[in-house]
Design a protein around this motif. Structure first.
Motif, PDB file in Angstrom:
ATOM      1  N   ASP A  47     -34.604  44.226  15.235  1.00 15.38           N
ATOM      2  CA  ASP A  47     -33.462  44.806  15.942  1.00 15.38           C
ATOM      3  C   ASP A  47     -32.414  43.751  16.283  1.00 15.38           C
ATOM      4  N   SER A  48     -32.855  42.503  16.427  1.00 12.22           N
ATOM      5  CA  SER A  48     -31.951  41.413  16.796  1.00 12.22           C
ATOM      6  C   SER A  48     -31.179  40.834  15.612  1.00 12.22           C
ATOM      7  N   ASP A  49     -31.495  41.271  14.389  1.00  6.35           N
ATOM      8  CA  ASP A  49     -30.818  40.737  13.204  1.00  6.35           C
ATOM      9  C   ASP A  49     -29.335  41.089  13.215  1.00  6.35           C
ATOM     10  N   VAL A  50     -28.525  40.158  12.727  1.00  6.14           N
ATOM     11  CA  VAL A  50     -27.094  40.409  12.558  1.00  6.14           C
ATOM     12  C   VAL A  50     -26.897  41.343  11.373  1.00  6.14           C
ATOM     13  N   ILE A  51     -25.998  42.307  11.513  1.00  6.58           N
ATOM     14  CA  ILE A  51     -25.737  43.281  10.444  1.00  6.58           C
ATOM     15  C   ILE A  51     -24.393  42.976   9.784  1.00  6.58           C
ATOM     16  N   SER A  52     -24.383  43.002   8.457  1.00  5.34           N
ATOM     17  CA  SER A  52     -23.117  42.935   7.735  1.00  5.34           C
ATOM     18  C   SER A  52     -22.847  44.300   7.117  1.00  5.34           C
ATOM     19  N   ALA A 231     -47.653  32.386  15.373  1.00 12.56           N
ATOM     20  CA  ALA A 231     -46.218  32.669  15.458  1.00 12.56           C
ATOM     21  C   ALA A 231     -45.789  33.434  14.224  1.00 12.56           C
ATOM     22  N   GLY A 232     -45.113  34.557  14.437  1.00 18.50           N
ATOM     23  CA  GLY A 232     -44.631  35.323  13.291  1.00 18.50           C
ATOM     24  C   GLY A 232     -44.717  36.812  13.518  1.00 18.50           C
ATOM     25  N   ASN A 233     -44.825  37.552  12.434  1.00 20.08           N
ATOM     26  CA  ASN A 233     -44.858  39.003  12.485  1.00 20.08           C
ATOM     27  C   ASN A 233     -46.183  39.480  13.071  1.00 20.08           C
ATOM     28  N   LEU A 234     -46.111  40.194  14.168  1.00 16.85           N
ATOM     29  CA  LEU A 234     -47.308  40.750  14.795  1.00 16.85           C
ATOM     30  C   LEU A 234     -47.566  42.128  14.179  1.00 16.85           C
ATOM     31  N   GLY A 235     -47.960  42.120  12.915  1.00 16.88           N
ATOM     32  CA  GLY A 235     -48.089  43.358  12.164  1.00 16.88           C
ATOM     33  C   GLY A 235     -49.529  43.717  11.842  1.00 16.88           C
ATOM     34  N   LYS A 236     -49.676  44.822  11.123  1.00 15.18           N
ATOM     35  CA  LYS A 236     -51.005  45.312  10.778  1.00 15.18           C
ATOM     36  C   LYS A 236     -51.681  44.454   9.710  1.00 15.18           C
ATOM     37  N   ALA A 237     -50.884  43.797   8.864  1.00 10.81           N
ATOM     38  CA  ALA A 237     -51.456  43.021   7.764  1.00 10.81           C
ATOM     39  C   ALA A 237     -52.071  41.711   8.226  1.00 10.81           C
ATOM     40  N   GLN A 238     -51.838  41.334   9.485  1.00 12.81           N
ATOM     41  CA  GLN A 238     -52.251  40.018   9.954  1.00 12.81           C
ATOM     42  C   GLN A 238     -53.685  39.959  10.491  1.00 12.81           C
ATOM     43  N   GLY A 239     -54.338  41.081  10.634  1.00  7.48           N
ATOM     44  CA  GLY A 239     -55.712  41.048  11.135  1.00  7.48           C
ATOM     45  C   GLY A 239     -55.809  40.548  12.564  1.00  7.48           C
ATOM     46  N   LEU A 240     -54.875  40.942  13.399  1.00 10.04           N
ATOM     47  CA  LEU A 240     -54.806  40.418  14.762  1.00 10.04           C
ATOM     48  C   LEU A 240     -55.921  40.954  15.664  1.00 10.04           C
ATOM     49  N   ASP A 241     -56.459  42.127  15.366  1.00  8.69           N
ATOM     50  CA  ASP A 241     -57.579  42.635  16.158  1.00  8.69           C
ATOM     51  C   ASP A 241     -58.787  41.710  16.031  1.00  8.69           C
ATOM     52  N   ASN A 242     -59.031  41.237  14.824  1.00  6.93           N
ATOM     53  CA  ASN A 242     -60.115  40.288  14.594  1.00  6.93           C
ATOM     54  C   ASN A 242     -59.904  39.014  15.405  1.00  6.93           C
ATOM     55  N   LEU A 243     -58.661  38.520  15.424  1.00 10.00           N
ATOM     56  CA  LEU A 243     -58.342  37.315  16.184  1.00 10.00           C
ATOM     57  C   LEU A 243     -58.535  37.542  17.680  1.00 10.00           C
ATOM     58  N   MET A 244     -58.051  38.673  18.186  1.00 10.73           N
ATOM     59  CA  MET A 244     -58.205  38.956  19.620  1.00 10.73           C
ATOM     60  C   MET A 244     -59.681  39.105  19.993  1.00 10.73           C
ATOM     61  N   ASN A 245     -60.473  39.719  19.129  1.00 14.39           N
ATOM     62  CA  ASN A 245     -61.901  39.868  19.411  1.00 14.39           C
ATOM     63  C   ASN A 245     -62.586  38.506  19.499  1.00 14.39           C
ATOM     64  N   ALA A 246     -62.151  37.576  18.651  1.00 12.67           N
ATOM     65  CA  ALA A 246     -62.724  36.235  18.693  1.00 12.67           C
ATOM     66  C   ALA A 246     -62.306  35.495  19.958  1.00 12.67           C
ATOM     67  N   PHE A 259     -49.147  33.237  21.549  1.00 15.63           N
ATOM     68  CA  PHE A 259     -48.601  34.160  20.553  1.00 15.63           C
ATOM     69  C   PHE A 259     -47.086  34.202  20.683  1.00 15.63           C
ATOM     70  N   VAL A 260     -46.419  34.127  19.522  1.00 14.66           N
ATOM     71  CA  VAL A 260     -44.958  34.205  19.459  1.00 14.66           C
ATOM     72  C   VAL A 260     -44.592  35.187  18.358  1.00 14.66           C
ATOM     73  N   GLY A 261     -43.736  36.173  18.670  1.00 14.76           N
ATOM     74  CA  GLY A 261     -43.312  37.078  17.603  1.00 14.76           C
ATOM     75  C   GLY A 261     -43.131  38.506  18.081  1.00 14.76           C
ATOM     76  N   ALA A 262     -42.916  39.379  17.105  1.00 23.00           N
ATOM     77  CA  ALA A 262     -42.735  40.806  17.369  1.00 23.00           C
ATOM     78  C   ALA A 262     -43.281  41.584  16.183  1.00 23.00           C
ATOM     79  N   GLY A 263     -43.462  42.883  16.384  1.00 16.71           N
ATOM     80  CA  GLY A 263     -43.985  43.715  15.311  1.00 16.71           C
ATOM     81  C   GLY A 263     -44.805  44.860  15.850  1.00 16.71           C
ATOM     82  N   ALA A 264     -45.496  45.541  14.949  1.00 19.10           N
ATOM     83  CA  ALA A 264     -46.222  46.764  15.305  1.00 19.10           C
ATOM     84  C   ALA A 264     -47.333  46.526  16.325  1.00 19.10           C
ATOM     85  N   LYS A 265     -47.876  45.293  16.374  1.00 20.74           N
ATOM     86  CA  LYS A 265     -48.972  44.981  17.290  1.00 20.74           C
ATOM     87  C   LYS A 265     -48.492  44.281  18.557  1.00 20.74           C
ATOM     88  N   LYS A 266     -47.196  44.249  18.772  1.00 15.75           N
ATOM     89  CA  LYS A 266     -46.636  43.528  19.919  1.00 15.75           C
ATOM     90  C   LYS A 266     -47.237  44.000  21.242  1.00 15.75           C
TER      91      LYS A 266
END
Length: 407
Positions: A47-52, A231-246, A259-266
């Protein structure tokens, strides 16, 4: 003079995801004397991206054509799919009008549907085109749980996208594991090359973590701790549930997880950090500030979900190397980043979807802190000598130059 075209969903001023890479490739080829044009959209990633909203403009002397449309929620699969289809049809109309006989065209795998239109563009214009593979369709949709493997739709999409990848004059993959997947999909019908992403060593350099603005903001939480950072996209492809469980199982109080970033798992990450004293969520940070936030740690974490072999290469790995930080990689052991870490001794590899094993590895690292500095030094050397931006961009120039010379 024959022209080089790059066709991508994202381009400057969107400087995240593939927009950054396309912009840098186009600029480099232009500076080397090639006649470069870009065909893109006004879509944004964050959402913060500049639009042309200019249908035609020049950026750094490069002629840019854009199809214009409304922004949609990228986390809504239905809305994003409809936008990508609409964008692809509009890109087709632009491409068939602008591309000429003899031109060399590099298209990105986003928007995915445009790959299905490009064979017709080649037929109409008699150009040559190559797919720069950042995503594998429809396999990535299956791995993210957005498409059932045993469905008619999967079988249909698999067939038409296998054809799309195989119909191009060549495919450029950003990882050896990805190249092998492409070869299987295309049955070796076209030439497949490997050009990795790069480390931006001119802009990303080592800094003591205590000197970074992010560390100073979080000083009360991070001081005296060994800091692991995702740091990066907090998305579904990143396996973040596994990381949080650990992380939930780590009892050693000498570490913090940042954690730094935004995405579906924010929201999940934010909620997790509120419940765990060993975890801090710092919100979204602009890529322009990456030299600061990537240095605000001792160890960079890179993770992919189980089943992502060959479907994506986490490009942030190379800039983590440029900070002189080792990498804790969670992913399959024969994937591109895993092989790189083992080849150059710049980090640790843990299989995905095994939080107990990941917890043990984290605690092993904490018991042997001397390895952190040694591997970090190795990472910096590799970033400068193997994956520096100028080294990798020269490979793109050589690739296109050889295509023109081979006629």
């Amino acid at each position: 003079m024959d022209r080089v075209w790059l066709v991508s969903e994202f381009y400057y001023p969107v400087v995240v995801t593939t927009g950054y890479y396309v912009t840098e490739i186009a600029d480099y080829l232009s500076k080397k004397g090639m006649n470069v044009g870009v065909i893109s959209t006004n879509n944004t990633y964050y959402d913060s991206d500049v639009i042309s909203n200019k249908a035609r403009e020049f950026h750094n002397g490069i002629e840019v054509y854009r199809v214009l449309g409304k922004q949609v929620d990228k986390d809504s699969l239905k809305k994003r799919s409809l936008r990508l289809l609409s964008s692809s049809i509009s890109l087709f109309n632009l491409a068939r009008k602008q591309i000429r006989e003899g031109d060399e065209v590099i298209i990105l795998t986003n928007p995915a549907f445009f790959m299905l239109f490009m064979p017709l563009v080649r037929k109409l214009t008699k150009c040559h085109y190559h797919i720069l593979v950042h995503d594998i369709f429809p396999e990535n949709l299956v791995s993210l749980g957005n498409l059932g493997r045993k469905t008619f739709l999967h079988a249909f999409l698999n067939k038409i996208f296998d054809w799309a990848y195989g119909t191009a004059d060549s495919c450029i993959s950003i990882g050896e594991d990805m190249r092998q997947v492409v070869l299987r999909k295309t049955k070796g019908q076209n030439f497949s090359s490997l050009i990795t992403n790069w480390a931006d060593v001119d802009e990303v350099k080592p800094l003591p973590k205590v000197d970074t603005n992010l560390f100073k903001e979080m000083e009360s939480s991070l001081t005296g701790k060994i800091v692991f950072q995702f740091a990066g996209n907090l998305g579904k492809a990143q396996g973040l549930d596994n990381l949080m469980n650990a992380i939930d199982m780590v009892k050693n109080e000498d570490c913090k997880f940042l954690f730094v970033g935004a995405g579906a798992k924010k929201n999940d990450i934010e909620s997790f950090a509120e419940r765990h004293e060993n975890t801090v969520y710092a919100g979204f940070r602009s890529r322009l500030n990456q030299n600061d936030f990537l240095n605000a740690c001792d160890i960079g974490i890179v993770t992919l979900a189980d089943g992502m072999y060959g479907l994506g290469v986490p490009s942030k790995s190379y800039n983590i190397m440029a900070t002189g930080k080792p990498i804790l990689y969670i992913g399959e052991s024969d994937s591109e980043i895993a092989l790189c870490l083992k080849r150059y001794n710049i980090g640790w590899v843990v299989e995905p979807n095994n939080p107990s094993l990941l917890k043990d590895k984290i605690e092993d690292i904490l018991r042997e802190p001397s390895e952190i500095q040694e591997m970090g030094a190795n990472a910096l050397t590799v970033a400068n000598e193997v994956f520096a931006k100028s080294v990798v961009l020269e490979q793109y120039y050589d690739f296109i130059k050889k295509r023109f010379e081979s006629r």
